[in-house]
Design a protein around this motif. Sequence first.
Motif, PDB file in Angstrom:
ATOM      1  N   SER A  84     -80.146  24.906  27.716  1.00  0.00           N
ATOM      2  CA  SER A  84     -78.942  24.191  27.853  1.00  0.00           C
ATOM      3  C   SER A  84     -78.895  24.357  29.547  1.00  0.00           C
ATOM      4  N   SER A  85     -78.059  23.262  30.243  1.00  0.00           N
ATOM      5  CA  SER A  85     -77.584  23.456  31.558  1.00  0.00           C
ATOM      6  C   SER A  85     -76.576  23.849  31.760  1.00  0.00           C
ATOM      7  N   TYR A  86     -75.345  23.845  30.594  1.00  0.00           N
ATOM      8  CA  TYR A  86     -74.070  24.027  30.939  1.00  0.00           C
ATOM      9  C   TYR A  86     -73.501  24.843  29.655  1.00  0.00           C
ATOM     10  N   GLY A  87     -72.688  25.743  29.932  1.00  0.00           N
ATOM     11  CA  GLY A  87     -71.703  26.215  28.975  1.00  0.00           C
ATOM     12  C   GLY A  87     -70.863  25.518  28.547  1.00  0.00           C
ATOM     13  N   VAL A  88     -70.242  25.638  27.545  1.00  0.00           N
ATOM     14  CA  VAL A  88     -69.414  24.700  26.640  1.00  0.00           C
ATOM     15  C   VAL A  88     -68.055  25.432  26.078  1.00  0.00           C
ATOM     16  N   ALA A  89     -67.130  24.624  26.094  1.00  0.00           N
ATOM     17  CA  ALA A  89     -65.728  24.813  25.411  1.00  0.00           C
ATOM     18  C   ALA A  89     -65.514  23.945  24.248  1.00  0.00           C
ATOM     19  N   ALA A  90     -65.351  24.578  23.261  1.00  0.00           N
ATOM     20  CA  ALA A  90     -65.006  23.649  21.926  1.00  0.00           C
ATOM     21  C   ALA A  90     -63.461  23.676  21.545  1.00  0.00           C
ATOM     22  N   TYR A  91     -62.922  22.529  21.149  1.00  0.00           N
ATOM     23  CA  TYR A  91     -61.582  22.395  20.735  1.00  0.00           C
ATOM     24  C   TYR A  91     -61.497  21.850  19.651  1.00  0.00           C
ATOM     25  N   ARG A  92     -60.361  22.325  18.718  1.00  0.00           N
ATOM     26  CA  ARG A  92     -59.940  21.438  17.409  1.00  0.00           C
ATOM     27  C   ARG A  92     -58.932  20.415  17.619  1.00  0.00           C
TER      28      ARG A  92
END
Length: 420
Positions: A84-92
Motif C-alpha cells: 500500500s502507498s497510502y493509509g486510508v479512512a473509511a466512512y459509512r
Amino acid sequence: MTSRLTHRLTHRLTQTVAATLATAALLAFPASAFAAVHRPTLSEAAVSSVHTPRGALVSAVPVGQLTAAQLDAAAADFPGTPKSSYGVAAYRLIYRTVDTHGRPTTASGIVVLPDGRSGALTVTEYLHGTNATKAAAASVDDRSTDRLVTALFAGQGLVGVAPDYLGLGLGPGPHPYLDTKTETSASADLLLAARTFAANHGVAFKRDVLVTGFSQGGRASLAFGRALSRGEVGPFRLGALHAVAGPYDLLGEELPAAFDGRVIPPTATFYLAYLVTAWNRTVGLYDDPRQAFQAPYASTVEGLFDGSHTDEEIVAGLPDSPEKLFTPEFAARLQHPTGRLLRATQAADQVCQDWTPRIPVHLYSGTKDTDVAAANADSCAASLRRRGTDVTVHSMGAVDHTGTAFAAYPEIIRAYAPRA
C-alpha cells in the motif's frame, strides 16, 4: 458439508447463490484499527423526504482508519497484493435509493479514501457476495473482509466504494437476494452519494469506474457494468470489469449444479432457501410456504432470512440437502423452471447475454469451487464472446470458493493500481 461452512459461518469475503465463508485468518489485521467510532442510530438510518432524489447523501460517519503498514499486514492472506502507498479512512454512508417496486428508500455502504490525496481520483466499486445478516455488512461490521478488500484498493491511491445492497447493513426491510435491478440501483446510487461526500474532502471522481465483485457480487458487477456502459449512472462510464466466482448462468449451470453435486448439498440448501424466499417476495413463487417447503421447515424458513439471524443460526435451522427442504414438486420446478421462475431466471441470466462490453472483461474461477460451479464463468464468457467482447477467463487453479477470491484479488488490485 465443507469444513469452512461447518466451522466458520461468520466473517465472510462472501458467498454466492447461497452460502460460503471466510476463515479466521482473514481477521489477522488489528481489530481495533477499524473499530467503529459511531454506532448506528435510528435517526441516522431514517428515511428522509420522499422527494429527495436518488443518490442523495443522507448521512456520513467515520468507521475506521488504517495506516499503509496496517493494510499490508491485513493483506497477508492475499499473497501477492502490492504494498500500500497510502493509509486510508473509511466512512459509512446512508443514501437515497429505490426498492424493488421503485419506491424511495435508503441503503448503506462504505467509501474509503486514501489519506493525503485530493483532486481527481479513480473509483473502484467492489460488490460483495452472499450475506444473509444485516450486522455482517461492511458498513457496520468492524471485522468485515469486504471492508478490508475495499480498503486495499484505496491503499493504492484509488477511492474504494462498496454498497451493502438493499436490506443489509442499515438498510430497512429484508434483502432482495440476487435481484439484479436493485443490486444495480443500490450500486449506482451509492456512487452518486459517494461523489457528493468526497467533494467535501477535496476529491473529485474521474469518469471511468473500475468495477469488481465476488460471488453474488461477481454477477452483480456484470449488471452494474452494463448500467455504466449504457450511460445510466450519471456522468460515469465503465472503465474496467473483473468479476470473481459469480453465478452468471443460473439456468444453465448454477441451478443444475445445486442438484448434481457440483455445489455440495448443505451449501446448495442455504443458497436455494435464500433465493426462493427472496424471489417469492419479488416474483411470487408460491402462495403458501407449504407449497414449496416440507415440514417442519415450511413454518420457519422465511423467518431465518429476515436479516437478524447469523449464518450459524440459519444453517442450524435448515436440513442438509435440498431434497429434504423442498417438496418433491417444488424441487422439480427448481431443476426444470417454468412460469414465473423461468422468466425470472432468464432475466437474471441476461447479465452476460444482452450487452456488449467495449472494454476487456476478466472472469475468475476455481476448479474446486463447490459454491459456484466454475462452468458459470465459461458460460458467461461464451455469451459475451458471441457478441464480440474480449473476455479472459482466469482459472485460479485447485482452490475453493473463498480461495478463488484470495488468489484473484491480489491480481485485480495489481491491475487496477496503475489507474490511481
